[in-house]
Design a protein around this motif. Structure first.
Motif, short mmCIF file in Angstrom:
data_model
loop_
_atom_site.label_atom_id
_atom_site.label_comp_id
_atom_site.label_asym_id
_atom_site.label_seq_id
_atom_site.Cartn_x
_atom_site.Cartn_y
_atom_site.Cartn_z
N VAL A 168 0.84 -1.21 0.00
CA VAL A 168 0.00 0.00 0.00
C VAL A 168 0.87 1.26 0.00
CG1 VAL A 168 -1.66 1.34 1.35
CG2 VAL A 168 -1.98 -1.12 1.08
N GLY A 169 1.91 1.28 0.85
CA GLY A 169 2.78 2.45 0.91
C GLY A 169 3.52 2.71 -0.38
N ASN A 170 4.11 1.66 -0.95
CA ASN A 170 4.84 1.84 -2.20
C ASN A 170 3.91 2.18 -3.35
OD1 ASN A 170 7.90 1.06 -1.92
ND2 ASN A 170 6.80 -0.43 -0.66
N SER A 209 1.10 3.82 -3.09
CA SER A 209 0.68 5.21 -2.90
C SER A 209 1.74 6.18 -3.39
CB SER A 209 0.38 5.48 -1.42
OG SER A 209 -0.65 4.65 -0.94
N LEU A 210 2.99 5.90 -3.06
CA LEU A 210 4.07 6.77 -3.50
C LEU A 210 4.25 6.71 -5.01
CD1 LEU A 210 6.07 8.73 -2.21
CD2 LEU A 210 7.71 6.86 -2.06
N SER A 237 1.87 6.02 -7.17
CA SER A 237 0.73 6.73 -7.75
C SER A 237 0.95 8.23 -7.73
CB SER A 237 -0.55 6.38 -6.98
OG SER A 237 -0.82 5.00 -7.02
N HIS A 238 1.59 8.71 -6.69
CA HIS A 238 1.90 10.14 -6.60
C HIS A 238 2.78 10.58 -7.75
CE1 HIS A 238 3.49 13.93 -5.17
NE2 HIS A 238 4.70 13.40 -5.05
N MET A 257 7.24 9.80 2.50
CA MET A 257 6.04 10.63 2.49
C MET A 257 5.98 11.56 3.69
SD MET A 257 2.93 8.21 1.06
CE MET A 257 3.29 6.75 2.02
N PRO A 290 -1.11 14.39 3.90
CA PRO A 290 -1.35 13.52 2.76
C PRO A 290 -1.89 14.28 1.56
CG PRO A 290 -2.18 12.52 4.79
CD PRO A 290 -1.78 13.92 5.13
N LEU A 334 -0.56 14.28 -2.44
CA LEU A 334 -1.35 13.90 -3.60
C LEU A 334 -1.57 15.04 -4.57
CD1 LEU A 334 -4.05 11.69 -1.85
CD2 LEU A 334 -2.08 10.93 -3.17
#
Length: 309
Positions: free
Chosen positions: A21-23, A25-26, A28-29, A287, A293, A297
């Protein structure tokens, strides 16, 4: 023992899910920034390779060890074992190389005008991509010896098994070859760790000097905030500290597995947990340099172009 396996299985599953999830999310950013036409910073290019390396580590070590903890056994054949361990080793190596490149680049970027590294500021971003791709060339080449030790659990009829991992095994070779291969695997790691420690020491010295100069301003203004360069440097220092700490934990666990003749299966799971800490937690450390957050994003809505540090 069954309760310990179930508990470790839950911990490894949580670690793997949190890491994905963390990787993701990063990643996707950065994809969102690219789609909006923003120019990426040089450090962001390194981080994208680090994210890919983290995915390889979690997929090739976290997922199989979680399956073992939950009772699955021998789900890889000989070729599958060699491929999984090889890809994990490559991902781990690229993570070392990317973290090393990131720390060196930041150390050069924040170097003072009177520093001998100050002249490299203008050229550093031109070479940073080459160093990352160099990691993708060196570590796959060095790691090619690693599959020589790995075999499937059902493929060792005439071999003396050294260690069994639940889904794969490692086999014994000539001691001289073992030392040679181990040296080939350790030299790049030791070199990168040494460069990381040097860069971290340089950044700490620069931050200390900057803090001394800004002490008067910080006393007279309660609203003074750290500069973006300082926040980025602190974030990278936290990343390097985490990497070195988790790398030390992983080495200690591997040494314990090597010296213990018949280690407990729980010890293998603990070693797998230590190996998965950095790829699972590093995206959250990265992050953390963003204040919220939402700023992570939607940074591109505030700045159309991201300049090089």
């Amino acid at each position: 023992m069954a309760d310990a396996h179930v508990s470790m299985g839950v911990i490894l599953l949580a670690q793997t899910v949190v890491g994905f999830v963390g990787n993701l999310s990063l990643l996707s950013h950065y994809l969102f920034l690219s789609c909006m036409g923003n120019r990426m910073r040089a450090t962001d290019l390194i981080l994208r390779h680090l994210i890919l390396a983290n995915f390889l580590c979690l997929l090739c070590r976290g997922v199989p060890q979680t399956m073992v903890a939950w009772g699955w056994r021998n789900f890889f054949n000989d070729m599958g074992c060699k491929m999984v361990f090889y890809l994990y080793r490559v991902g781990r190596g690229v993570a070392i190389g990317s973290t090393c490149s990131l720390s060196i680049f930041q150390a050069v970027s924040i170097s003072q005008g009177d520093s001998r590294w100050a002249g490299l500021k203008g050229r550093a971003h031109k070479h940073i991509v080459s160093t990352v791709y160099f990691s993708w060339g060196v570590f796959p080449l060095v790691s090619i010896v690693f599959p020589m030790y790995i075999t499937g659990c059902r493929a060792h009829n005439n071999m003396t098994i050294l260690k069994a991992f639940g889904y794969c095994s490692s086999v014994r070779h000539d001691p001289t070859e073992d030392v040679l291969h181990m040296t080939m695997l350790l030299v790049p790691d030791v070199l990168c760790l040494g460069l990381m420690l040097w860069a971290s020491t340089s950044m700490l010295f620069v931050l200390y000097r900057h803090k001394q100069k800004m002490r008067h301003i910080q006393r007279t203004s309660v609203f003074t905030r750290a500069s973006p360069e300082s926040r980025a440097t602190i974030s990278i220092l936290l990343l390097v500290t985490a990497f070195v700490s988790f790398y030390a934990m992983s080495c200690i666990s591997q040494i314990c597995l090597s010296v213990i003749y018949n280690p407990s299966p729980v010890l293998y799971l603990i070693a797998a947990f230590a190996m998965g800490c950095f790829p699972a937690l590093s995206p959250f450390l990265l992050m953390s340099r963003h204040s919220t957050p939402c700023s992570l994003l939607f940074t591109c809505t505030k700045k159309k172009k991201v300049v090089l540090p």
